[in-house]
Structures are given as structure tokens and as C-alpha cells.
Design a protein around this motif. Structure first.
Motif, PDB file in Angstrom:
ATOM      1  N   ASN A 284       0.803  -1.206   0.000  1.00 55.32           N
ATOM      2  CA  ASN A 284       0.000   0.000   0.000  1.00 55.32           C
ATOM      3  C   ASN A 284       0.844   1.268   0.000  1.00 55.32           C
ATOM      4  N   LYS A 285       1.849   1.264   0.881  1.00 58.73           N
ATOM      5  CA  LYS A 285       2.701   2.425   1.061  1.00 58.73           C
ATOM      6  C   LYS A 285       3.509   2.696  -0.222  1.00 58.73           C
TER       7      LYS A 285
ATOM      8  N   ILE B 223       2.846   1.757  -3.282  1.00 61.79           N
ATOM      9  CA  ILE B 223       1.981   2.198  -4.379  1.00 61.79           C
ATOM     10  C   ILE B 223       1.555   3.644  -4.175  1.00 61.79           C
ATOM     11  N   SER B 224       1.302   3.983  -2.935  1.00 63.02           N
ATOM     12  CA  SER B 224       0.927   5.359  -2.620  1.00 63.02           C
ATOM     13  C   SER B 224       2.045   6.328  -3.039  1.00 63.02           C
ATOM     14  N   ASN B 225       3.284   5.946  -2.752  1.00 68.51           N
ATOM     15  CA  ASN B 225       4.415   6.798  -3.156  1.00 68.51           C
ATOM     16  C   ASN B 225       4.511   6.942  -4.667  1.00 68.51           C
TER      17      ASN B 225
ATOM     18  N   ALA C 265       2.072   6.594  -6.802  1.00 69.95           N
ATOM     19  CA  ALA C 265       0.933   7.382  -7.279  1.00 69.95           C
ATOM     20  C   ALA C 265       1.237   8.872  -7.131  1.00 69.95           C
ATOM     21  N   LEU C 266       1.746   9.251  -5.951  1.00 70.88           N
ATOM     22  CA  LEU C 266       2.048  10.663  -5.706  1.00 70.88           C
ATOM     23  C   LEU C 266       3.110  11.169  -6.669  1.00 70.88           C
TER      24      LEU C 266
END
Lengths: 222, 338
Positions: B188-189, B191-193, B195-196
Motif C-alpha cells: 500500500n505504502k 503504491i501510494s508513493n 501514485a504521488l
């Protein structure tokens, strides 16, 4: 609320200067460390709310500075470095850094990280007051007397961001960054939809037009 | 070592031997020596010749067979000298000595190259950290002075940043021993990075970015995984469809592995290019026609995956989709740590 002091420890003067511009424009009081030789004494004298610490600085490196600082103080520290590897990150965190961000960073993300660390260190409460409304962040509820409105996660993120930047213009990009930072990967249209839903929900509790649109710039919560 | 060739090598010995023997026989006949003495002398003569030959053959055979066998068996043939004993016959000793000297000079030469390569890699790493400082300044300046820089500046800066990062990871994947750290990482973490990092590109190009079911933990180096995913997402953005393009990231788990899937509905990869996408400097039809491509991204990604012990596979149908799976195997060895 008093302005929070952020100390920039960075030996590249251009970055240091631009960073302090960025922070000053975002509602913080930015200070640049001038004297690297007696860094610890300087820091303790300034006693900032947060330190942005570069690893490559003169006299001693950032990690050693952090280690020495931790013996005397618990000021939150975000390590800023161009070294992009896991070992350095783990090492820094073990020396007591609160966060770690690598250059080149997106300024909006840096600001989000700063506010997250500051929020954590001030043990912020779950309930925030806005005029006569009580805002329950985690539950996603806004309460006015007996009346309750429920916000979706997206609406809450947006409202929260506007609230923490009250009376300041917030760009769509800032809102978008905050949403994406919270794993809500929405597009431009969805942002507009969410804002108009938020507006109509706020209208239910009697606050019409508190979120103003500034054309081509962003939004402002009065 | 074959006896036949050994004998062939001794041809001068046979010729001399037979000439001498012939002269001897003629002399014996000339002096009318007794026949039994001739037989006896001949027998001794032949016995002596055969004994000398066989003795030499077996002595050499044991050394050379051993040498050749070990060369074959070793995966690093240049280490063969360490596996054999010093021979006890003169030409063997000469050979041994010569090999030893050759080996030594080669070692010195490769050592030198190794040092140079290490120096170069260190320099590249250092240079990358240095070049990031002005890039950071530019990003901050662009952000602070929006009147002077527009969105396109940031876009170009991001491209520079991505290319610089690629060089860094290329240098790393070739000598990876020193800088990776396997830890429990939440997908999750990561992918979040990602995405940002790609937010502006995704929004600007109207790519629908969806993430589902990725709350899994895997053992990996998060920085490396971020780089790998970034390459894949960048490709998906680069080779997107003109309209309604989307990227979907999802994950699934079974008892042995966690699979992370990145699926796009882009232009896909022609089937004749598909087996070659992980090759170094391979650009393929899309890379040549659509955009300028270095052909390094997926090569490095694959290399890093191998170093980390993940599997990466790519499936595609031209004009329809491209799907990349990264497979993290689970290891019960780690269970007690969890």
C-alpha cells in the motif's frame, strides 16, 4: 495560534533560501541555520518546533548531529537527503528522526509531511472547532448542536485541508496531493464533484458559500 | 591424454630406436654372433624402450587428465591451478610455472579493472547525489515562482529526475551487494508513493488510476520496489491509449506467494517483441515508433527483481492491454520474525 518555527539545516544556500520561501509562504516561520560549527547550541537556543536536517552538512554529518541532538532534546526532525536508499533511511529513523524524505522532493508533499509530523508531536485532538461546528476528523462527522452531517472520506480530507489552511488560498494541486497522499486517487472532475457535495452538505448546517472559488488559483475557506 | 597421440609425439624416438636397432642387428650378423644372444639382446632392448615409454606416459597422463578434467568441472576455469598438484616432470613444471605467471598477470589486470569499475560506480553514485541538489533547487524555485515557471518546467524536471534515478539503479543492479535492505514492506505504502510521484502525469494525461486490494505485506527493499513499479507505471503512461486510458493495480495472495498486478489498457506489445522486452537496450516496435526509448527501464527492473528474489512477468495483447505481474514468494523462514 502562534506561527510554528521551522529550522532549516542545509548547506546549499539556494535550496535553503527557496525552502525558507516555501515555508514562509505556507504559514510557518522559517529560519536558516547560519553557524554549523556549534549547531547543537544554536538549535537549542532557537528551539524550533521542527527541524529539516540535511545529511550532508559541514563539520559533522546530519546523522551524528541528530544523535547528539537526541541526547538533549526531542524536537521533531525530518531528515532531508539526496541519498535514496533503505539503509540510510533505517539508520536515520533509528537515530530518532521522525521522517525521512529524499531530494528532489515535491514541495506539496514536503509540506504534507511537515504538517503530519507537527500534528503527531502536538498530540492533536480528534475534535476541531470551526465557528459553531464540531468536526470529528476520524469519524467523518460534522456536528452542529443536535444536527449531524456525515462526510465521505474524500470530503473530510478536503475539508480538513481547507480548515488547517483557513483564510488562505488552497490550490487544487494541494488538495489533490493531499487526497492522493491518503490513497484516494481521484481525477480532476471527481475533485470538483466532491467540493460541490461538500458545499451542499455545509449548506445544510447553515454555512453557505464559506468555500469560495478563486478563479484559476484555487479555493479559500473563510 | 590419449596413448596414440603420445606415441605419435615420440616418433623421433621410434625412428632413432629402429635405426640403432637395425645397425645393431647388422653388426651382430656381421660378427656372426650367436642367435640366442641376439634374441636376448633384442628382448632387453625392447623391454627398455617399452618400459621408458610407459613410465613416462603414465606419469604425464595422471597430471594432464587431472588438469583437463578440473578445467571442465570448474565454472571458473582460471582457478584450476589451485586444484592440481605441482607435477614432478620437467615440461610439466614449465607448464605449471607458465600458467602460474599468466594467471598472476591476469589477476592483476582484472583487479585493476575492478578497482576502476568500483571507482567509476562510486563516482556515478556521488555525482547523482550531487546533481540532485540543483534539481531540488529547480523544483523549489519552480514551485515558489509560479509566475516564471509553468507546469511544463516541472514536467521536464521530472523527466530529468527519472533518468537520473535510472542511472543510479543501473549502477546499483550491477553491484548490488552493498545497498539493499530486505524488510517487511506494505505494498500500500509503496503504491501510494508511486501514485504521488506520477500524480501530475496521470492527471494531465487523464489516465484513470485505480488501486484495489493491495493491503499486503511483502519482504523486499521498498526503494528498489518503488523504482521497479515506477518504471512499469511510466511505461503504462507512455504507451497509453488516446482515450479512456486506465491503469489498475491490484494484488492477490495464496499460501506460497503474493502477486502484484499492474494492468493497463494501453497499446500493448506486439507478440514478436514480447519475449525480448527485458533485454538490455531493447526498444521494440513501440519504443521506436511512439517515443524515444532507452530500452533500459525494464532491463533494470528485471535485474533488480532477480536480485531481490522476486519474479516479474509480462503479458500483453497488441492494442488491448499490458499486464505486469510481480511475484513475491513467501518464505516460512520469516514466520517467526513476523
Amino acid at each position: 495560534m502562534r506561527m510554528q518555527k521551522i529550522l532549516i539545516i542545509e548547506d546549499d544556500s539556494v535550496i535553503s533560501h527557496e525552502l525558507s520561501n516555501l515555508l514562509n509562504n505556507s504559514g510557518y516561520e522559517a529560519l536558516e541555520l547560519q553557524n554549523f560549527e556549534n549547531a547543537i547550541e544554536e538549535i537549542l537556543e532557537i528551539s524550533p518546533d521542527l527541524i529539516l536536517l540535511d545529511i550532508n552538512i559541514p563539520y559533522m554529518n546530519g546523522e551524528i548531529l541528530l544523535q547528539n541532538l537526541r541526547k538533549k532534546s526531542n524536537i521533531p526532525v525530518i531528515m532531508v537527503t539526496s541519498k535514496n536508499n533503505e539503509t540510510d533511511e533505517v539508520l536515520s529513523m533509528s537515530f530518532g528522526a521522525d521522517d525521512y524524505i529524499t531530494k528532489p522532493y515535491n514541495p506539496n508533499i514536503l509540506l504534507l509531511r511537515i504538517s503530519a509530523v507537527l500534528k503527531r508531536s502536538s498530540n492533536s485532538i480528534d475534535v476541531v472547532k470551526y465557528k459553531d461546528l464540531e468536526v470529528y476528523m476520524k469519524k467523518g462527522i460534522i456536528r452542529k448542536d443536535e444536527q449531524e452531517i456525515i462526510l465521505t472520506k474524500n470530503e473530510m480530507i478536503i475539508f480538513n485541508y481547507l480548515l488547517t489552511h483557513q483564510n488562505k488560498i488552497v490550490t487544487r494541486d494541494e488538495l489533490m496531493t493531499d487526497l492522493w497522499n491518503n490513497d484516494e486517487y481521484i481525477n480532476d472532475n471527481a475533485l470538483s464533484v466532491n467540493i460541490s457535495r461538500l458545499r451542499s452538505k455545509l449548506k445544510e448546517v447553515g454555512y453557505e458559500n464559506i468555500i469560495e472559488t478563486r478563479k484559476k488559483v484555487g479555493y479559500i475557506l473563510s | 591424454m590419449k596413448f596414440r597421440y603420445f606415441l605419435k609425439d615420440k616418433i623421433y624416438f621410434f625412428i632413432t630406436f629402429f635405426i640403432v636397432y637395425l645397425i645393431l642387428l647388422l653388426t651382430f650378423f656381421a660378427f656372426r654372433i650367436d642367435f640366442s644372444l641376439i634374441i636376448m639382446t633384442s628382448f632387453l632392448f625392447f623391454f627398455f624402450a617399452i618400459f621408458v615409454l610407459l613410465f613416462e606416459y603414465f606419469k604425464k597422463k595422471s597430471f594432464y587428465t587431472n588438469l583437463l578434467f578440473n578445467i571442465e568441472a570448474l565454472d571458473k576455469a582460471y582457478l584450476v591451478l589451485e586444484t592440481i598438484e605441482k607435477p614432478n616432470f620437467y615440461d610439466g613444471e614449465l607448464l605449471y610455472q607458465a600458467l602460474y605467471e599468466i594467471n598472476k598477470s591476469m589477476n592483476e589486470f582484472t583487479k585493476n579493472l575492478e578497482y576502476q569499475l568500483d571507482d567509476f560506480k562510486d563516482y556515478i553514485e556521488m555525482w547523482i547525489h550531487e546533481v540532485k541538489v540543483p534539481i531540488s533547487s529547480l523544483v523549489l524555485m519552480a514551485h515558489n515562482h509560479k509566475d516564471k515557471f509553468d507546469y511544463k518546467t516541472l514536467e521536464q524536471l521530472k523527466r530529468i529526475e527519472d533518468y537520473v534515478e535510472q542511472v543510479l539503479y543501473y549502477a546499483r543492479c550491477e553491484n548490488a551487494e552493498k545497498d539493499y535492505l530486505i524488510r517487511k514492506v506494505s505494498l500500500n505504502k509503496v503504491i501510494s508513493n508511486i501514485a504521488l510521484k506520477n500524480k501530475n502525469d496521470l492527471l494531465e494525461n487523464k489516465v484513470d488510476f485505480k488501486v484495489q486490494n493491495v493491503s499486503y505485506q511483502v519482504f523486499t527493499d521498498s526503494k528498489w520496489l518503488e523504482f521497479i513499479l515506477n518504471q512499469i507505471v511510466n511505461n503504462s503512461i507512455k504507451y497509453r491509449k488516446k482515450e479512456n486510458s486506465s491503469i489498475q493495480i491490484s494484488a492477490s495472495e495464496d499460501s506460497k506467494k503474493v502477486t502484484l498486478t499492474i494492468l493497463d489498457n494501453g497499446i500493448g506489445i506486439p507478440s514478436f517483441d514480447l519475449p525480448k522486452v527485458f533485454q538490455k537496450s531493447f526498444t521494440g516496435y513501440n519504443g521506436r515508433v511512439m517515443t524515444k526509448s532507452t530500452g533500459m527501464g525494464l532491463f533494470i527492473a528485471k535485474n533488480l527483481c532477480e536480485k531481490l528474489g522476486h519474479r516479474i512477468e509480462i503479458l500483453s495483447e497488441e492494442g488491448k492491454y499490458t499486464k505486469v505481474n510481480i511475484i513475491f514468494s513467501k518464505n516460512r523462514f520469516y514466520d517467526p520474525v513476523k
